[in-house]
Write a protein that holds these residues in place. Structure first.
Motif, PDB file in Angstrom:
ATOM      1  N   GLU A  51      67.232  70.449  29.021  1.00 23.98           N
ATOM      2  CA  GLU A  51      66.245  69.910  28.065  1.00 23.98           C
ATOM      3  C   GLU A  51      66.893  69.070  26.969  1.00 23.98           C
ATOM      4  OE1 GLU A  51      63.577  73.996  28.505  1.00 23.98           O
ATOM      5  OE2 GLU A  51      64.808  73.641  26.734  1.00 23.98           O
ATOM      6  N   GLY A  52      68.226  69.086  26.903  1.00 21.25           N
ATOM      7  CA  GLY A  52      68.908  68.295  25.877  1.00 21.25           C
ATOM      8  C   GLY A  52      69.083  69.045  24.572  1.00 21.25           C
ATOM      9  N   LEU A  53      68.759  70.340  24.543  1.00 19.01           N
ATOM     10  CA  LEU A  53      68.873  71.111  23.304  1.00 19.01           C
ATOM     11  C   LEU A  53      70.297  71.604  23.066  1.00 19.01           C
ATOM     12  CD1 LEU A  53      65.627  73.270  23.442  1.00 19.01           C
ATOM     13  CD2 LEU A  53      66.142  71.420  21.849  1.00 19.01           C
ATOM     14  N   GLY A  80      58.004  68.409  29.498  1.00 15.45           N
ATOM     15  CA  GLY A  80      57.292  69.288  28.579  1.00 15.45           C
ATOM     16  C   GLY A  80      58.057  70.595  28.506  1.00 15.45           C
ATOM     17  N   VAL A  81      58.235  71.118  27.287  1.00 11.92           N
ATOM     18  CA  VAL A  81      59.090  72.293  27.138  1.00 11.92           C
ATOM     19  C   VAL A  81      58.354  73.434  26.453  1.00 11.92           C
ATOM     20  CG1 VAL A  81      61.189  73.183  26.072  1.00 11.92           C
ATOM     21  CG2 VAL A  81      61.167  70.883  27.021  1.00 11.92           C
ATOM     22  N   GLN A  82      58.392  74.605  27.080  1.00 12.01           N
ATOM     23  CA  GLN A  82      57.911  75.794  26.415  1.00 12.01           C
ATOM     24  C   GLN A  82      59.132  76.660  26.180  1.00 12.01           C
ATOM     25  OE1 GLN A  82      57.276  79.016  28.461  1.00 12.01           O
ATOM     26  NE2 GLN A  82      55.832  80.031  27.127  1.00 12.01           N
ATOM     27  N   LEU A  83      59.399  76.967  24.902  1.00  7.88           N
ATOM     28  CA  LEU A  83      60.598  77.744  24.592  1.00  7.88           C
ATOM     29  C   LEU A  83      60.286  79.228  24.644  1.00  7.88           C
ATOM     30  CD1 LEU A  83      61.814  75.796  21.450  1.00  7.88           C
ATOM     31  CD2 LEU A  83      62.853  75.711  23.705  1.00  7.88           C
ATOM     32  N   GLN A  84      61.349  80.004  24.849  1.00  3.75           N
ATOM     33  CA  GLN A  84      61.194  81.453  24.854  1.00  3.75           C
ATOM     34  C   GLN A  84      60.786  81.907  23.453  1.00  3.75           C
ATOM     35  OE1 GLN A  84      64.346  84.878  25.428  1.00  3.75           O
ATOM     36  NE2 GLN A  84      64.544  83.324  26.984  1.00  3.75           N
ATOM     37  N   SER A  85      59.693  82.637  23.360  1.00  8.36           N
ATOM     38  CA  SER A  85      59.195  83.209  22.105  1.00  8.36           C
ATOM     39  C   SER A  85      59.243  82.257  20.902  1.00  8.36           C
ATOM     40  CB  SER A  85      59.966  84.479  21.742  1.00  8.36           C
ATOM     41  OG  SER A  85      61.302  84.165  21.424  1.00  8.36           O
ATOM     42  N   SER A  86      58.771  81.028  21.095  1.00  8.81           N
ATOM     43  CA  SER A  86      58.710  80.153  19.921  1.00  8.81           C
ATOM     44  C   SER A  86      57.294  80.185  19.359  1.00  8.81           C
ATOM     45  CB  SER A  86      59.113  78.725  20.280  1.00  8.81           C
ATOM     46  OG  SER A  86      57.994  77.912  20.458  1.00  8.81           O
ATOM     47  N   ALA A  87      57.203  79.945  18.041  1.00 11.72           N
ATOM     48  CA  ALA A  87      55.908  79.986  17.385  1.00 11.72           C
ATOM     49  C   ALA A  87      55.469  78.561  17.069  1.00 11.72           C
ATOM     50  CB  ALA A  87      56.019  80.803  16.110  1.00 11.72           C
ATOM     51  N   TYR A  88      54.236  78.422  16.629  1.00 14.25           N
ATOM     52  CA  TYR A  88      53.761  77.124  16.159  1.00 14.25           C
ATOM     53  C   TYR A  88      53.303  77.281  14.722  1.00 14.25           C
ATOM     54  CZ  TYR A  88      54.246  75.224  20.795  1.00 14.25           C
ATOM     55  OH  TYR A  88      54.773  74.785  21.979  1.00 14.25           O
ATOM     56  N   PHE A  89      52.960  76.145  14.090  1.00 16.15           N
ATOM     57  CA  PHE A  89      52.560  76.181  12.679  1.00 16.15           C
ATOM     58  C   PHE A  89      51.407  77.150  12.430  1.00 16.15           C
ATOM     59  CE2 PHE A  89      54.152  71.924  13.704  1.00 16.15           C
ATOM     60  CZ  PHE A  89      55.223  71.870  12.838  1.00 16.15           C
ATOM     61  N   PHE A 153      59.139  72.742  31.702  1.00 19.28           N
ATOM     62  CA  PHE A 153      60.113  73.831  31.596  1.00 19.28           C
ATOM     63  C   PHE A 153      59.446  75.042  30.953  1.00 19.28           C
ATOM     64  CE2 PHE A 153      64.067  71.561  32.535  1.00 19.28           C
ATOM     65  CZ  PHE A 153      63.665  70.233  32.376  1.00 19.28           C
ATOM     66  N   LEU A 154      59.461  76.176  31.630  1.00 19.50           N
ATOM     67  CA  LEU A 154      58.857  77.384  31.066  1.00 19.50           C
ATOM     68  C   LEU A 154      59.921  78.475  30.990  1.00 19.50           C
ATOM     69  CD1 LEU A 154      55.600  77.389  33.245  1.00 19.50           C
ATOM     70  CD2 LEU A 154      55.879  76.387  30.979  1.00 19.50           C
ATOM     71  N   ASP A 155      60.265  78.891  29.782  1.00 16.28           N
ATOM     72  CA  ASP A 155      61.310  79.902  29.610  1.00 16.28           C
ATOM     73  C   ASP A 155      60.672  81.273  29.421  1.00 16.28           C
ATOM     74  OD1 ASP A 155      63.715  81.107  29.345  1.00 16.28           O
ATOM     75  OD2 ASP A 155      64.389  79.982  27.577  1.00 16.28           O
ATOM     76  N   GLU A 156      60.779  82.112  30.416  1.00 15.64           N
ATOM     77  CA  GLU A 156      60.167  83.449  30.427  1.00 15.64           C
ATOM     78  C   GLU A 156      58.719  83.409  29.943  1.00 15.64           C
ATOM     79  OE1 GLU A 156      62.569  86.489  28.774  1.00 15.64           O
ATOM     80  OE2 GLU A 156      64.283  85.953  30.034  1.00 15.64           O
ATOM     81  N   PRO A 157      57.869  82.700  30.680  1.00 13.16           N
ATOM     82  CA  PRO A 157      56.490  82.504  30.199  1.00 13.16           C
ATOM     83  C   PRO A 157      55.665  83.783  30.136  1.00 13.16           C
ATOM     84  CG  PRO A 157      56.739  81.635  32.432  1.00 13.16           C
ATOM     85  CD  PRO A 157      58.106  81.977  31.941  1.00 13.16           C
ATOM     86  N   THR A 158      56.024  84.809  30.891  1.00 11.80           N
ATOM     87  CA  THR A 158      55.142  85.984  30.912  1.00 11.80           C
ATOM     88  C   THR A 158      55.779  87.231  30.306  1.00 11.80           C
ATOM     89  OG1 THR A 158      55.886  86.704  33.085  1.00 11.80           O
ATOM     90  CG2 THR A 158      54.049  85.157  33.030  1.00 11.80           C
ATOM     91  N   THR A 159      56.961  87.079  29.706  1.00 10.29           N
ATOM     92  CA  THR A 159      57.625  88.255  29.138  1.00 10.29           C
ATOM     93  C   THR A 159      56.768  88.888  28.046  1.00 10.29           C
ATOM     94  OG1 THR A 159      59.786  87.391  29.646  1.00 10.29           O
ATOM     95  CG2 THR A 159      59.697  89.045  27.928  1.00 10.29           C
ATOM     96  N   THR A 182      56.408  69.057  38.502  1.00 11.25           N
ATOM     97  CA  THR A 182      57.494  69.950  38.901  1.00 11.25           C
ATOM     98  C   THR A 182      57.642  70.997  37.807  1.00 11.25           C
ATOM     99  OG1 THR A 182      58.567  68.041  39.861  1.00 11.25           O
ATOM    100  CG2 THR A 182      59.919  70.030  39.574  1.00 11.25           C
ATOM    101  N   ILE A 183      57.833  72.252  38.200  1.00 16.79           N
ATOM    102  CA  ILE A 183      57.971  73.302  37.190  1.00 16.79           C
ATOM    103  C   ILE A 183      59.297  74.017  37.399  1.00 16.79           C
ATOM    104  CG2 ILE A 183      57.018  75.457  36.281  1.00 16.79           C
ATOM    105  CD1 ILE A 183      54.280  74.401  37.398  1.00 16.79           C
ATOM    106  N   ILE A 184      60.040  74.170  36.316  1.00 13.77           N
ATOM    107  CA  ILE A 184      61.250  74.977  36.407  1.00 13.77           C
ATOM    108  C   ILE A 184      61.096  76.109  35.398  1.00 13.77           C
ATOM    109  CG2 ILE A 184      62.424  73.131  35.093  1.00 13.77           C
ATOM    110  CD1 ILE A 184      65.067  74.232  36.222  1.00 13.77           C
ATOM    111  N   LEU A 185      61.161  77.346  35.895  1.00 11.65           N
ATOM    112  CA  LEU A 185      60.930  78.475  34.999  1.00 11.65           C
ATOM    113  C   LEU A 185      62.032  79.508  35.124  1.00 11.65           C
ATOM    114  CD1 LEU A 185      59.698  81.090  36.773  1.00 11.65           C
ATOM    115  CD2 LEU A 185      57.657  79.695  36.756  1.00 11.65           C
TER     116      LEU A 185
END
Lengths: 315, 359
Positions: A51-53, A80-89, A153-159, A182-185
């Motif tokens: 993801e370039g992070l 599109g990136v979903q981070l592990q346990s990230s919050a939004y505003f 990108f989905l990082d542990e989407p269902t944890t 394409t999905i990479i999880l």
């Protein structure tokens, strides 16, 4: 199939710790690719380098034909990136968060259609803190879709989700795949990987120990057949009989923890399965379950441990 | 970036706690100090006047005092009653003119008596000066002399200036400091803890745009703070503040200064709690030492020498110079140099250490 992600000899070191060790793999267009492993196996580090992070210590990453380091900005438009346990505003409504994130891209989708896709249209004017755990996770996935990305990108989407919310999320992930993305999880739920992923890479201590379709990994096991049964009481004589019958090497028999007299036998061939079943039936078991090995068995076979061990702190 | 700025503003106004600190807290300070020290016009308050003499001179003094605008006269015949009122703080001091004062007899009293409460320093000094002046004039008249030497008082500041004007500028600086340092430090640390910053780096948004939108949205809040505090001070409590055209840009420079410090604190702290703690450590000493409520001249010299370099102190000196003394901010360029130096230091720390993502 075209490769949308190509990873070659990727290594990441933190001081003397090698978090990712010289791994290589490809992700094909339109597939769901799973990175499987226990906590600390290097899944998230790998994902975040793509993801370039995070900056790789060495190796090449190519995303959609572009170099992940030099052409990162062009890549960011299309992933599109979903981070592990990230919050939004906290103080913005769901609709406003999607509008805001949409404004960061040249092209973006309407918040209303995005929310509808994950069944949150009624929550457009709610804030994050008014959502349940499952709803939050659905939102965090759909927030990764604002730019109509080619790769998600989905990082542990269902944890941390309950079983119903988890299945709900699987449906959504399947829906995203149907749109041609394409999905990479990453996940540490074997059942999830078995159900969702076209291909999985199993990671252990920073290395990829196996990479294939889930059923191929299961079939490649030494003992792909499995019988699980519960007797009235412990019966070592029966176990010895079964062992003799199928030449120890070809079967793996063990007493499962928990319930009394709960056994599992893994066998190499259909023939030894049948003979073993005959023996067990004679003992009139309380319950008997016959099946094939699972991805979890493959995982244990490949890494020498179960993820449950790790989570219980024994690993 | 417009959308981001707008979203930031919405969040700033929806986050009630932060808004409380930014607006209601300084407003409360302004009103409280206004009630205590505002509307003064150097009035000495109410003074008891016990005139026991019927001489012409006594009548003259009575008339002069009654017509004076610097105090209100409460006439009382009985000295004991007046003393009781002084004890109850109903009056600030008593001027007693003894019987026969001003009569041309050898035995007549030659002294006006001032009975005062030592705690009312300002009133005492004012009345003493007034009475000294009166008796001196009287002495000259009786001796048929004309004064040759005198003192001409000139002030660099508006002569009507009082403590409230001083503290109003202090509250302004305090409000800018608290809301900007804590606002930026805590928000940024929380964004990082919640991985919001990391999430933003996965988008094509440039980090400088994110930072600029933060700064601009907070400057809008700063303008609101400045406007509200000055409006209440000037229209509610008769503060004397001039040169708005200079002090508003100065205050905004202060906003930028404290936001840079906020970013530096956020970059130095790993958690939101740490950022909160560090902001308090950075702001509390300045709140009490850097000249918000008391002039730094009152501090021991060694301490004043240190304090004058804290970021808030030169900012307040410049705003007071421009707003209260109508002087150019370049009268003392050192102040501007200190402020700009702090901005450079804080921005350098932030640029070296503040990252939206982990690496």
């Amino acid at each position: 199939m075209k490769n949308v992600i190509e990873v070659k000899n990727l290594t990441k070191k933190y001081g003397s710790l090698e978090a990712v060790k010289n791994i290589s793999f490809e992700v094909q267009q339109g597939e769901i690719f799973g990175l499987l492993g226990e906590n600390g196996a290097g899944k998230t580090t790998t994902l975040e380098m793509i993801e370039g992070l995070r900056k790789p210590t060495s190796g090449q990453i190519n995303v959609l034909g572009k170099d992940a380091y030099r052409e990162l900005n062009q890549i960011k438009e299309k992933i599109g990136v979903q981070l592990q346990s990230s919050a939004y505003f906290d103080d913005l409504k769901l609709r406003e968060i999607l509008e805001l994130f949409g404004s960061f891209y040249r092209m973006s989708l309407y918040p209303s259609s995005l929310l509808k896709m994950v069944n949150l249209q009624d929550k457009a004017n709610s804030t994050i803190k008014n959502l349940s755990g499952g709803q939050r996770q659905r939102f965090s996935i759909v927030a990764a879709l604002v730019n109509d990305p080619q790769i998600v990108f989905l990082d542990e989407p269902t944890t941390g989700l309950d079983p119903i919310a988890r299945r709900n999320l699987w449906d959504i992930i399947a829906k995203i795949k149907k749109q041609g993305k394409t999905i990479i999880l990453t996940t540490h739920y074997m059942e999830e990987a078995e159900n969702l992923c076209d291909r999985v890479a199993i990671m252990d201590k920073g290395e990829i120990v196996a990479i294939d379709k889930p059923h191929k990994l299961v079939e490649s096991l030494d003992n792909p057949f499995k019988v699980e049964f519960v007797l009235q009481e412990n019966n070592p004589a029966l176990l010895e009989n079964i062992m003799r019958l199928c030449n120890a090497r070809e079967c793996d028999i063990k007493t499962l923890p928990g319930k009394t007299a709960h056994y599992e036998i893994k066998l190499q061939s259909q023939q030894s399965l049948n003979s073993a079943l005959d023996l067990v039936q004679k003992e009139k078991p309380e319950s008997i379950k016959v099946g094939s090995a699972t991805l979890e068995d493959a995982f244990i076979g490949l890494t020498g441990k179960s993820i449950q061990d790790e989570e219980n702190g024994n690993g | 970036m417009g959308k981001l700025l707008w979203a930031n503003l919405k969040m700033l106004f929806r986050g009630r706690q932060a808004l409380f600190w930014a607006l209601f807290f300084p407003v409360m300070f302004t009103v409280i100090f206004g009630f205590f020290f505002g509307n003064q016009n150097s009035n000495l308050g109410t003074i008891g006047f016990v005139n026991q003499s019927d001489s012409e001179i006594a009548q003259n003094l009575d008339k002069t005092l009654s017509e004076s605008k610097i105090l209100e006269l409460k006439k009382e015949d009985n000295l004991d009653v007046a003393k009781a009122m002084l004890k109850k703080n109903e009056i600030g001091a008593i001027i007693q003119i003894p019987k026969d004062f001003g009569k041309n007899t050898p035995s007549s009293s030659k002294e006006i008596i001032l009975i005062s409460d030592p705690s009312n320093t300002q009133t005492n000094l004012g009345i003493q000066g007034f009475l000294q002046n009166f008796t001196t004039q009287l002495n000259f008249q009786l001796q048929n002399a004309k004064p040759i030497y005198s003192v001409k008082v000139e002030s660099t500041a508006d002569p009507r200036l009082n403590y409230f004007d001083f503290v109003l500028v202090g509250i302004l600086g305090l409000a800018l400091m608290n809301s900007s340092v804590q606002g930026i430090a805590i928000t940024m640390a929380k964004y990082r803890e919640d991985k919001i910053l990391k999430r933003i780096t996965t988008t094509p948004l440039k980090s400088w745009k994110f930072v600029i939108a933060q700064v601009l949205s907070r400057l809008v809040v700063n303008i609101l703070q400045i406007t509200i505090i000055l409006l209440i001070g000037v229209y509610g409590f008769n503060a004397h503040v001039h040169n708005l055209g200079t002090i508003i840009p100065l205050a905004l420079l202060g906003g930028v200064l404290f936001q840079s410090i906020g970013f530096a604190i956020a970059s130095a702290s790993k958690t939101t709690d740490a950022a909160q703690g560090l902001s308090v450590v950075a702001t509390i000493p300045m709140m009490f030492l850097a000249g918000v409520f008391f002039p730094t001249d009152l501090l021991p010299k060694w301490l004043a020498n240190i304090v004058q370099y804290l970021p808030l102190a030169p900012l307040l000196r410049m705003i007071r110079q421009a707003g209260l003394e109508s002087a150019s901010i370049l009268t003392n360029p050192k102040n501007m140099i200190i402020v700009v130096a702090w901005i450079i230091v804080a921005l350098t720390i932030s640029m070296l250490r503040f990252r939206l993502s982990d690496e």
